[in-house]
Design a protein around this motif. Structure first.
Motif, PDB file in Angstrom:
ATOM      1  N   UNK A   3     -34.452  12.003  26.369  1.00  0.00           N
ATOM      2  CA  UNK A   3     -35.063  12.448  27.521  1.00  0.00           C
ATOM      3  C   UNK A   3     -35.099  14.015  27.662  1.00  0.00           C
ATOM      4  N   UNK A   4     -33.901  14.389  27.439  1.00  0.00           N
ATOM      5  CA  UNK A   4     -33.735  15.953  27.732  1.00  0.00           C
ATOM      6  C   UNK A   4     -34.624  16.813  26.688  1.00  0.00           C
ATOM      7  N   UNK A   9     -38.837  20.217  25.112  1.00  0.00           N
ATOM      8  CA  UNK A   9     -40.239  20.517  24.206  1.00  0.00           C
ATOM      9  C   UNK A   9     -41.273  20.589  25.073  1.00  0.00           C
ATOM     10  N   UNK A  10     -41.299  19.731  26.049  1.00  0.00           N
ATOM     11  CA  UNK A  10     -42.410  20.211  27.217  1.00  0.00           C
ATOM     12  C   UNK A  10     -42.394  21.544  27.680  1.00  0.00           C
ATOM     13  N   UNK A  11     -41.300  22.048  27.874  1.00  0.00           N
ATOM     14  CA  UNK A  11     -41.384  23.802  28.435  1.00  0.00           C
ATOM     15  C   UNK A  11     -41.395  24.461  27.316  1.00  0.00           C
ATOM     16  N   UNK A  12     -41.581  23.980  25.923  1.00  0.00           N
ATOM     17  CA  UNK A  12     -42.006  24.858  24.874  1.00  0.00           C
ATOM     18  C   UNK A  12     -40.431  25.667  24.701  1.00  0.00           C
ATOM     19  N   UNK A  13     -39.425  24.890  24.608  1.00  0.00           N
ATOM     20  CA  UNK A  13     -38.132  25.817  24.530  1.00  0.00           C
ATOM     21  C   UNK A  13     -37.399  24.975  23.149  1.00  0.00           C
TER      22      UNK A  13
END
Length: 145
Positions: A3-4, A9-13
């Motif tokens: 989940x983390x 990934x969603x935040x492009x990190x």
């Protein structure tokens, strides 16, 4: 952990091994970590990691809402994995921190909001006292306070 990683990934990190290990360190225990303690723990596996990397990632995790920073004045911060809502009891003698769960304390926030007409965004509640270990050492720890 998945989940983390999805959130990162969603935040492009980027999902670096060091970042994953920091998450694992924070998530696996109920400990309240200083940045230096995390740095030392992380350094066991990643000798080239810098304290700046640790601070930058902690800042990122706090901003994302997955880690909570507990500030105790004089620049001392401790960090913990943010799971269920809880409060802290801190030993005034040795600095030990224990989590304290009491769900009705959310009602205090609602009461304060209703009474003040403020929109409460968050709150902090900390209790201070002398832990049983310190009391057990001489039976008098902190009595002069």
């Amino acid at each position: 952990m998945e989940k983390i990683i999805s959130l990162l990934k969603k935040e492009q990190i980027r999902i670096t091994p060091q970042r994953q290990e920091m998450i694992s360190i924070l998530k696996k225990s109920k400990q309240h970590w200083t940045a230096e303690e995390i740095f030392n723990e992380l350094g066991r596996e990643f000798s080239s990691v810098s304290i700046t990397t640790v601070y930058n990632n902690l800042k990122l995790f706090v901003k994302m809402g997955i880690v909570e920073e507990l500030q105790f004045g004089e620049g001392l911060s401790k960090f913990e994995w943010k799971d269920e809502e809880h409060y802290h009891i801190i030993c005034s003698n040795c600095g030990k921190i224990e989590d304290f769960y009491y769900p009705q304390l959310k009602e205090v926030e609602a009461f304060a909001e209703d009474l003040s007409k403020f929109k409460i965004k968050n709150h902090q509640l900390q209790f201070y006292g002398i832990c049983k270990d310190c009391l057990g050492r001489d039976g008098k720890a902190g009595e002069e306070e």
